[in-house]
Design an enzyme around this catalytic site. Structure first.
Site, PDB file in Angstrom:
ATOM      1  N   LEU A   1       0.842  -1.197   0.000  1.00  0.00           N
ATOM      2  CA  LEU A   1       0.000   0.000   0.000  1.00  0.00           C
ATOM      3  C   LEU A   1       0.873   1.241   0.000  1.00  0.00           C
ATOM      4  CD1 LEU A   1      -2.712   1.593   0.628  1.00  0.00           C
ATOM      5  CD2 LEU A   1      -2.232   1.146   3.038  1.00  0.00           C
ATOM      6  N   SER A   2       0.519   2.239  -0.815  1.00  0.00           N
ATOM      7  CA  SER A   2       1.187   3.535  -0.831  1.00  0.00           C
ATOM      8  C   SER A   2       2.654   3.343  -1.248  1.00  0.00           C
ATOM      9  CB  SER A   2       1.050   4.201   0.542  1.00  0.00           C
ATOM     10  OG  SER A   2       1.489   5.531   0.516  1.00  0.00           O
TER      11      SER A   2
END
Length: 572
Positions: free
Chosen positions: A241-242
């Protein structure tokens, strides 16, 4: 297979009131107050681990009563098992990165699975536990983590102390540390992402691949009855994520035969010739967004106004600073951002990042990393230091230092550390530093050329054609806008004959943890359930020997003032 390790492997057992997934805290404990230390000056390794896991959950997941975590999606059920942790090093790197593997007692020996992940943001080793740990461990998979050369192992220059493998602190020279800067003059705090001297972002994919190899080796140790574990007999799925999403996409471009599938959520990914790199739009946002958000169309946007409905005074001062650049009104600043690709949805959500001063913190940290700056020579006059109640720099206390590894996000300010600016002055004190940081992207000087070259080194490579790829991105992401990152990456893949699964999430933004805040969660849906669903479908497809097909992007519906329900997620 593990010649990249530079420390002994630390093995620990976790069961009963101290499991792999929640450290025994369960959902109520994860939501609650910070897990206590018996002695705040000298917490034990077990106490630090519990609090680090708690902080990672609270920083990433929506654990609020209306969010549906643990009922509509996700799991916080206890998972007993063992952890294996070590320091690893890439060839030529000055600093190590952490690797950690969790092997559940109910590891699925029939359909062997290893999940590999990298921390979101600049977080420590448990920074992806709410995504990767929650997806893999309850389904019988082992999970391998890396902090990808960032993390919260801060070095305190005043006490010459850093963080050991078990999370406790030691003085430099007395033990191997997670991070010790090559040059650490004066006082203050050195942060690994900013001051490692390695520019870790360019190597995030290599960190992930090392973590995967460490995972296979630790499965050999944990389950010798099933050894050897190899890419040929074990399904290896990368998920992130990210920044962790960008890391697994970097790994996809470097991998030859280790990974079986990749799932990336809201990835921070630099795409050759397309989109915009993070440093470009972060420094633009830092300067222009405070003024642009004064436009009346943002009056009802969460974080955009004070409790009494007035505009933040600092944002009004920013408009005055912009007047000299011909962008003196909110309408002017807004038009400039729209012209550079910011959508209405991203601008509205970006009010949260602006109010929390994330742009300045990210820009200062990344500029230092790109220029390989020493702690006392950060660009544009920035520095990190512990602070007192009045915000003035002081030497950190033992209790503040001890909590950094568990509590800090990897990018100050926070956890008792301030981001200080030598150039701060006037009614808009942040302006001189931010203007300087922006000039490192737009300018013609030697430092600007070095910074742009460092950013170019982070660009991804094309993955092999047969590698299944899933990319998920919220259309209302205001920190890593979909138009600058996820969408250009998918278009680039398609232009080169790849066929990724693409799930743009209509009401998704960047920070699930913000959804528990009043007035915010009623507008958006969380991203984690889509990562969890994608992982489950990918895992099922691999186990059944069929192609990965997830179907169209889910049709979402924000919850409003009610609790989130299954229909709102749109997953079938």
């Amino acid at each position: 297979m593990t010649d990249f390790l530079v420390s002994p492997v630390r093995e620990t057992r976790h069961a009963g009131g101290d499991d792999l997934l929640t450290a025994g805290l369960g959902p109520a404990g994860l939501r609650g107050a910070a897990a206590p230390f018996a002695d705040p000056d000298r917490p034990s390794a077990a106490e630090l681990r519990r609090r680090a896991i708690q902080a990672s959950w609270k920083g990433i997941a929506d654990l609020g009563p209306l969010g549906g975590y643990g009922t509509l999606y996700g799991s916080t059920d206890p998972v007993p098992g063992r952890e294996y942790s070590a320091f690893a090093r890439l060839p030529g790197a000055q600093q190590p990165h952490r690797v950690l593997v969790q092997v559940p007692d109910d590891f699925d020996a029939r359909t062997r699975c290893l999940v590999v992940t990298a921390s979101s943001g600049s977080r420590g080793i448990y920074g992806a536990i709410a995504l990767a740990g929650a997806a893999g461990l309850p389904r019988g998979c082992a999970v391998a983590y890396t902090d990808k050369g960032t993390g919260s192992g801060y070095f305190d220059i005043d006490s010459r102390s850093g963080v050991q493998l078990d999370g406790t602190r030691a003085v430099a020279g007395q033990a191997m540390l997670e991070f010790e800067p090559a040059a650490a003059a004066g006082g203050g705090v050195a942060v690994k992402h900013a001051h490692s001297g390695d520019q870790p972002e360019a190597d995030w994919g290599r960190h992930v691949l090392q973590a995967a190899r460490f995972g296979l080796a630790m499965l050999d140790r944990a389950r010798p009855d099933l050894a050897p574990f190899t890419p040929a007999n074990t399904r290896v799925i990368a998920i992130g994520l990210s920044n962790g999403g960008g890391a697994v996409l970097q790994a996809a471009g470097l991998d030859e035969d280790l990974l079986d599938a990749v799932v990336a959520l809201a990835p921070n990914v630099a795409v050759p010739g397309q989109g915009r790199p993070l440093y470009d739009y972060v420094t633009e946002a830092a300067l222009a967004l405070p003024c642009a958000l004064l436009d009346r169309r943002f009056d009802a946007v969460p974080f955009a106004r004070e409790a009494d409905g007035s505009a933040p005074l600092a944002w009004q001062a920013r408009c005055a600073s912009l007047q000299a650049r011909g962008l003196g009104s909110p309408a002017d600043a807004l038009a400039a951002l729209q012209a550079s690709g910011w959508t209405a949805a991203a601008l509205a959500t970006a009010a949260s990042s602006t109010r929390l001063d994330l742009w300045r913190a990210v820009a200062a940290t990344y500029a230092s990393a790109y220029l390989r700056a020493a702690p006392d020579a950060m660009p544009c006059g920035y520095r990190f230091a512990a602070h007192d109640a009045a915000g003035q720099p002081v030497a950190a206390s033992a209790a503040v230092r001890a909590a950094w590894w568990a509590d800090a996000s990897g990018i100050p300010p926070g956890a008792g550390i301030a981001l200080l600016e030598d150039a701060a002055a006037g009614a808009d004190p942040a302006w001189p530093g931010l203007d300087c940081l922006r000039a490192l992207w737009t300018g013609d000087g030697a430092d600007a050329a070095r910074l742009r070259a460092a950013v170019a080194a982070t660009e991804v490579r094309l993955p092999r054609r047969e590698l299944p790829l899933v990319v998920i991105h919220g259309e209302a992401d205001g920190l890593i806008p979909i138009a600058f990152s996820g969408l250009p990456y998918v278009q680039w893949l398609r232009d080169h004959g790849r066929a990724p699964v693409w799930w743009p999430i209509a009401d998704g933004q960047h920070f699930d943890a913000f959804l528990a805040m009043p007035g915010f969660g009623d507008r958006y849906v969380p991203l984690l359930p889509y990562g969890d669903a994608a992982f489950e479908r990918v895992l099922d497809a691999l186990r059944e020997g069929r192609a990965v097909e997830l179907g169209p992007a889910p049709a979402t519906r924000p919850r409003g003032a009610r609790a989130l329900d299954a229909a709102g997620l749109g997953l079938r």
